[in-house]
Design an enzyme around this catalytic site. Sequence first.
Site, PDB file in Angstrom:
ATOM      1  N   LYS A  48      41.475  27.513 -43.324  1.00 25.55           N
ATOM      2  CA  LYS A  48      41.182  27.715 -41.896  1.00 25.55           C
ATOM      3  C   LYS A  48      41.978  26.719 -41.059  1.00 25.55           C
ATOM      4  O   LYS A  48      42.563  27.080 -40.035  1.00 25.55           O
ATOM      5  CB  LYS A  48      39.673  27.546 -41.636  1.00 25.55           C
ATOM      6  N   GLN A  92      30.595  24.958 -42.256  1.00 26.44           N
ATOM      7  CA  GLN A  92      30.881  25.606 -43.535  1.00 26.44           C
ATOM      8  C   GLN A  92      29.613  25.651 -44.403  1.00 26.44           C
ATOM      9  O   GLN A  92      28.970  24.624 -44.613  1.00 26.44           O
ATOM     10  CB  GLN A  92      32.011  24.846 -44.263  1.00 26.44           C
ATOM     11  N   ASP A 115      31.661  32.085 -35.657  1.00 28.00           N
ATOM     12  CA  ASP A 115      31.292  32.748 -36.914  1.00 28.00           C
ATOM     13  C   ASP A 115      30.344  33.920 -36.673  1.00 28.00           C
ATOM     14  O   ASP A 115      30.132  34.752 -37.550  1.00 28.00           O
ATOM     15  CB  ASP A 115      30.571  31.728 -37.815  1.00 28.00           C
TER      16      ASP A 115
END
Length: 277
Positions: A48, A92, A115
Amino acid sequence: MNGKNLATEMNEDMQLMVDELKSKGITPGLAVLLVGENPASQTYVKNKEKRANSLGFYSIVEKYSEEISEKELLKEIHRFNEDDRIHGILVQLPLPKQINPESVLNAVNPEKDVDGFHPVNMGKLLIGEPDKIACTPYGIMKLLERYQIEIAGKTAVIIGRSNIVGKPMAQLLLMNDATVTIAHSKTNHLAEIARTADILVVAIGRGHFVTKEFIKPGSVVIDVGMNRDEKGKLIGDVKADEVAEIAGYLTPVPGGVGPMTITMLLFQTIISAQRTI
Ligand code: NAP
């Protein structure tokens, strides 16, 4: 269906969007919070970061010890919520056991929830007014669009009902007028149900679980799974060699859904940044 190629195409468009934002004095900013030393998480975060840097983002990766308390982590999220240079925040997963993932996901400002996991964003999707969308299902919708797959009126079956893949995927297909079935580990006659699907999305997390018995000839098969075989090779949930002979379309692993997930994360960060103008 080649997700790698589509990700490259979208990258070119996103580069133009970033350049335009920068010409107006705004650099899209992404903060990634990584807790602990999970090797898979470290790889995802590195990828990412690499992609964000290549587009010229302001990109921060904050690493925290496995022992960090929930309170401390929440404080960090609030810090990024307040930081005007940051337009997207990603925590994460998975998180260590002393931290409740729901509390953490709820703490992210929904405007910066690139997200798409915040209950506000999940709720908006459910009522048919999506804003930030879970990146993996969103990327799959882009793939279906790119390959001009008709969705309205089709029968879709999703195997897997997680909050990050199965449920938002079902809602996106439903919003596009598919007739949707969600299957899971307690579903009876799974292969028979899967065989009704014009569009089959498999998000289970079991290598090569879906065989040709699950497939309607000519159908579209989306393999979300990312598993390691006994030799450590990355494999999907679908037994690709035999399914490819029957399906009309199939996403490979790797190079299918995976590259689109990161792409949609970056895309949603750019959109967040655009909104600050
Ligand atoms: P998850 O939270 O573990 O959910 C798995 C789902 O599969 C559950 O709903 C479970 O049913 C169902 N399931 C498990 N065994 C089954 C069986 N034998 N028959 C039918 N259903 C079964 O997983 P996830 O986070 O959704 O991820 C799924 C897979 O996608 C994993 O391999 C993950 O690594 C991969 N993934 C890939 C990407 C990407 O970017 N490519 C992104 C996210 C996830 P129950 O609810 O009944 O337990």
